[in-house]
Design a protein around this motif. Structure first.
Motif, PDB file in Angstrom:
ATOM      1  N   GLY A  36      45.140  27.438  46.904  1.00 10.28           N
ATOM      2  CA  GLY A  36      43.813  27.968  46.587  1.00 10.28           C
ATOM      3  C   GLY A  36      43.667  29.411  47.029  1.00 10.28           C
ATOM      4  O   GLY A  36      44.479  30.262  46.710  1.00 10.28           O
ATOM      5  N   ARG A  37      42.612  29.653  47.789  1.00 10.81           N
ATOM      6  CA  ARG A  37      42.308  31.013  48.241  1.00 10.81           C
ATOM      7  C   ARG A  37      43.317  31.505  49.272  1.00 10.81           C
ATOM      8  O   ARG A  37      43.440  32.707  49.497  1.00 10.81           O
ATOM      9  CB  ARG A  37      40.908  31.012  48.847  1.00 10.81           C
ATOM     10  N   SER A  38      44.028  30.595  49.939  1.00 11.01           N
ATOM     11  CA  SER A  38      44.946  31.024  50.994  1.00 11.01           C
ATOM     12  C   SER A  38      46.356  31.266  50.461  1.00 11.01           C
ATOM     13  O   SER A  38      47.279  31.536  51.220  1.00 11.01           O
ATOM     14  CB  SER A  38      44.974  29.993  52.123  1.00 11.01           C
ATOM     15  N   SER A  39      46.505  31.197  49.159  1.00 10.09           N
ATOM     16  CA  SER A  39      47.817  31.423  48.553  1.00 10.09           C
ATOM     17  C   SER A  39      48.256  32.873  48.685  1.00 10.09           C
ATOM     18  O   SER A  39      47.426  33.789  48.698  1.00 10.09           O
ATOM     19  CB  SER A  39      47.737  31.070  47.066  1.00 10.09           C
ATOM     20  N   ALA A  40      49.553  33.092  48.743  1.00 14.92           N
ATOM     21  CA  ALA A  40      50.078  34.454  48.777  1.00 14.92           C
ATOM     22  C   ALA A  40      49.760  35.191  47.480  1.00 14.92           C
ATOM     23  O   ALA A  40      49.799  36.414  47.428  1.00 14.92           O
ATOM     24  CB  ALA A  40      51.581  34.437  49.002  1.00 14.92           C
ATOM     25  N   ARG A  41      49.438  34.423  46.460  1.00 16.70           N
ATOM     26  CA  ARG A  41      49.151  35.048  45.178  1.00 16.70           C
ATOM     27  C   ARG A  41      47.951  35.999  45.232  1.00 16.70           C
ATOM     28  O   ARG A  41      47.854  36.947  44.461  1.00 16.70           O
ATOM     29  CB  ARG A  41      48.909  33.955  44.126  1.00 16.70           C
ATOM     30  N   ILE A  42      47.058  35.742  46.174  1.00 16.60           N
ATOM     31  CA  ILE A  42      45.861  36.593  46.189  1.00 16.60           C
ATOM     32  C   ILE A  42      46.156  38.002  46.697  1.00 16.60           C
ATOM     33  O   ILE A  42      45.283  38.869  46.644  1.00 16.60           O
ATOM     34  CB  ILE A  42      44.709  35.973  47.006  1.00 16.60           C
ATOM     35  N   THR A  43      47.368  38.246  47.171  1.00 16.85           N
ATOM     36  CA  THR A  43      47.709  39.617  47.561  1.00 16.85           C
ATOM     37  C   THR A  43      47.779  40.545  46.358  1.00 16.85           C
ATOM     38  O   THR A  43      47.886  41.755  46.515  1.00 16.85           O
ATOM     39  CB  THR A  43      49.036  39.655  48.330  1.00 16.85           C
ATOM     40  N   ILE A  44      47.722  39.972  45.175  1.00 13.13           N
ATOM     41  CA  ILE A  44      47.653  40.802  43.964  1.00 13.13           C
ATOM     42  C   ILE A  44      46.537  41.840  44.080  1.00 13.13           C
ATOM     43  O   ILE A  44      46.729  43.024  43.773  1.00 13.13           O
ATOM     44  CB  ILE A  44      47.413  39.900  42.727  1.00 13.13           C
TER      45      ILE A  44
END
Lengths: 358, 358, 358, 358
Positions: free
Chosen positions: B123-131
């Motif tokens: 969810g929100r804690s995924s590394a993906r949000i570093t985008i």
């Protein structure tokens, strides 16, 4: 700018080493908290130099005065202004610093930034301004006490004398029983001796403060940028002479594998816990109910009683030879500041969490 | 709360791993800056998984779209909204995570805090949000470029493979030539091999990223609480998996003496400089014109392809066995995020300084 | 800067009239709130032009897309990003505005400030950007609904047609039944006619929106600078074309005596109430549990279809003659924006209050 | 919370009417400004009661002490802490207020919010706390002076005695020559007489303060939410007893047509100007270089020397009869506070603008 710390529980500070007074304003203090003046004063005493033969001998008789926000012994929810008068200043001692930049002090950078600096005793960059943090921290502690949160810091390293066990193995009651604030009496003795050696030769030595938060509720922290450890880190790094911060296993994580470091979950007394606590009580920036622990590295203070080469305001080579008092090791006095900053962060975040809970 | 970073140049972010899109708003972008879309997209590509055989194979075709704040190719001074659509999501892969708390992930703490969590891919804690950080950082870099400031990060440690020389001894041009983003080609090979071994056994390994800021003007930083290194620390510690931060000599200061560590001043070409740079370019929280350098420790990522014990939402014991893709080492992908965060901090502080200069 | 509104419940916005999209991020949305998409979309429809013959005929088919922060129909506590695509743009219509400053628009001031401006349709200063406020307000309303707080605005004046009774005398159910959003059907007809006359001659007319908050808990507000009415005022004045704000008796207080205006206390059903409510539900910046009411004055919109004298970018005299659509009266469309802003303020302040209550 | 005002130039305040001291911290004061103590003290004297026979007779000998941030007569860029001791307090006068809620005062709402209140003289909600605003405003004025910005306020209405011409028609030099601070000597006499009548019967009367900013640079203001007039409005509405705010033509706009109100552009001495200034110097939230003017309505103060019905803390009916001193009209004393707040807003926004200008 940025002389205010916190979001809901905020501390705004002012003051210079040799100005009229050090002080600040705490805004957001919960209403109805008993204000224990003796406790606040005792916290101030802990940061004071001149407490033992190993610290600087400037004997600061710091007396705090709360000017507002307290009525009939309780906080009113209104801002608490406070001051501590500067007394016993020997500003003339600093006259030769008017035109010299002391190595690794902030003299040069303040001049770059502001074009003007109060050179007396380091001015705004003096360790003396941590007085305001102590008072803010003491107020936060009074509020946290009622919530069952306790925050304890101690000296875990001075030079190459390093506590080799983790915090669970020490008796915190020992901390205030020795002048270095180390829970291991034997290591404390050795640290004291090392600091004494530094003092004798006019040198200084660095170290590490460890801090442990017990009783922090689960769910505290504000991702994405307000992760609990990010704010603890900012708080610690804002203390004079701090050079590094780590929480949980910290830099040791760099050499570890996931399979070694992951904290398995288990259930204890109907409560979900972790079997180990490599994470340091924080996962994804939010507290998980385990102890929070972190470490802050401090450099040796820059004032040494040895000859140093430098330049003057005009850039001409010069020789600096500080005289008088110096603080051979900042660690013992950093301990209460670490606690104060951690207390303000934890209280602020508990308040933030209350705001959003339905 | 706290999904906004910065004071004058701010980044506000949103998005989850398997939601519709990741995105954000950059507010405070100076007007009139040429917006080089290809550069922004290339920065995004640097953080993308699937770039080499040693990272996770999720092939993210992330395409950024700027939605506002740019007119005829230049920034207008108005906020820049942007999104990156999530595509190629295999949310079903995560169905078994609906009721399990993954060890050392944020599943448990998010549930504690919010009572609800988007379990798909963290969810929100995924590394993906570093985008979002990448995009914000790329915009900041475009502004900094015009000011002659350059910011470079690299992998300086993976497990126990450690670069043993300081940053001045390496050729930064080498960094992007190997998949681990290490400026030492020999160490890079060994790191790559170690990461490969981790991948083979479904394990993960930690490491350290070093970052160097060159060309930062003197006088940047906002004591007392906004010390430049405190804000850099907060920025770094807010990155997923970060566990520690140090600048200048960092934790090494703990064992050093003042007489060894102080940086003597000298005059070079009519400019005041320091002979050494143990301070890391910052004194009293304000830049002194020397290179700023700091290090951030990252833990091994928590997702491992090995059996782990845990509990489910109800606290019952369970066994977790993640399947599919995993990222054996976050370091290579952390490098651009470290640069992005540092870029935003430095630009923000340059702007703050302009505000107060008479 | 300052494209973010609020302290704990925050809305950050972006977008220009003729850019790719209008959008924003709501941070601080309480977790677990049912997200009624049809309600949000209906709030958006209320602000849309082209709803009736008296507003501008640009037919905006605004479709909002929530991109994050919602999972299985409920808010997760994570930021909610959203966008509304700009479609049906006729940017070419604005080509002749590239070099002309429209009187009483923001063309000139944006150019002064940023040195560059997106001249298409007013760019960032267009009324179209209130879309983001509508979405933020709709989310706030969903949360407030659960707390029993209702917020209603209506048109109380257009030109010299003025509702002469206070809000308690009108049936709010009438408001959405006429195109001017006035609870008095007879006055509504006259307003409609006046607006029609303005439209016929290419002119515009100002007016006043009244707003009433019912069910606001006691104790909301943050003196000294965050007085509840001060924040409501800032919110209202930030709406395009707003020129004045008053609460309670407002400017009428200037001619009144204290003996006429003071609200005596009484006890009703064991609850302390005021007999009258000249204060408008706020005393000393804090809500007292009575209805909160306030009024916001709007100027006639600046775009008129009549010849005007002006200058071009170089300062040369020029004649402007806007063509096509214009909005003869902003009032009907301002009503939902007033509600949206008030909703966000009240929710934010309720959350602030929860943070400090012991 | 929210006892801090401003973004870059900030004022944080503390203090209650009958506490130890009133004070605050100014953070963000530009460095190198000459600190004219006599000017600051004279600004304080302007807000003091007991200056003339028409104001309250409490003779406040307020002496401000700057505690930091000034060195050798100049600002250093570090925060300026200051205090004004409370002396001459007759707290016992207020003993009967311990259990009574005074109508239209903040007694009841503070109790609702905090569960506790300092009932002595209104505590935190007393007009006395405007002392801090005066000091902050005086510091801002010292900085603005060097930039050629001047800010002048005056009483333009008391009861139904209203100045019928706009500010350009009056001689501001007259303002400080009469006790009501009105630039029209004839109206001033009548206002003085009306206030005297109120005093005689123990009643109070409201009014309006007009404020004019001359010399504000073009381009100041931060849309979308930080529009210059929105921040001025928030500042004015945060002053005790303020009930309304309008700028430019304000509420008069409601009855006007666009064709009457639009300000045509012209070129004067190579500078782009507006022919009229209905906008009040602000378009789209940004200054256009013309005079900025606005009006703030104040209610009659709530303390009247007449019998009033109320309730006590337990909700029982009671009769209140205030005795001693009262302030029949707050207007003369509100004038310097309006100037102080406007000065802080304008300086803050000039600093914000410098930050973003390339």
């Amino acid at each position: 700018m940025h002389n205010t710390f916190g979001t809901l529980f905020t501390l705004t500070t002012f003051g210079e080493s040799h100005g009229e007074a050090i002080g600040g304003v705490v805004d957001g203090m919960p209403a109805g908290i008993l204000i224990d003046m003796e406790f606040i004063q005792s916290e101030l005493r802990r940061r004071r130099p001149g407490q033992s033969h190993i610290t600087t001998q400037r004997n600061e008789q710091d007396q705090v005065e709360l000017l507002s926000g307290v009525f009939e012994g309780k906080s009113t929810g209104c801002p608490i202004g406070f001051i501590v008068r500067n007394t016993n200043q020997h500003s003339a001692d600093y006259d030769d610093l008017r035109s010299l930049f002391r190595p690794s002090h902030a003299d040069f950078t303040y001049t770059c930034k502001y074009g003007i600096r109060d050179y007396r005793g380091g001015g705004r960059s003096s360790a003396r301004i941590t007085i305001s943090r102590c008072v803010g921290g003491a107020l936060a502690k009074l509020a946290l006490r009622q919530m069952g949160v306790s925050i304890t810091a101690y000296t875990s390293q001075v030079g190459n004398i390093i506590l080799d066990r983790d915090y669970t193995k020490y008796d915190f009651a020992e901390i205030e029983h020795n002048p270095v604030r180390c829970p291991d009496p034997i290591a404390a003795k050795r640290m004291e001796q090392l600091i004494g050696e530094m003092k004798a030769v006019g040198d200084t030595i660095g170290g590490v403060v460890t801090c442990v938060v017990k009783g922090c509720p689960k769910g505290i922290g504000e991702p994405e940028f307000g992760k609990l450890h990010a704010m603890l880190g900012a708080a610690m790094l804002s203390i004079n002479a701090a050079k590094g911060f780590e929480y949980g296993e910290g830099f040791n994580c760099a050499t570890a594998r996931g399979s070694e470091l992951n904290d398995a979950f288990t259930t204890e007394d109907r409560s979900i816990r972790t079997v180990t606590n490599h994470s340091g009580g924080i996962q994804g920036g939010i507290s998980n109910g385990e102890d929070i622990y972190f470490r802050t590295a401090f450099k040796p203070t820059a004032t040494i009683l040895q000859e140093q080469t430098t330049v003057d305001n005009a850039g001409n080579p010069a020789t600096l030879c500080a005289k008088g008092r110096h603080d051979p090791c900042v660690l013992p006095r950093a301990v209460p500041i670490v606690e104060a900053m951690a207390s303000m962060v934890i209280l602020d975040y508990i308040m933030l969490n209350k705001a959003t809970n339905s």
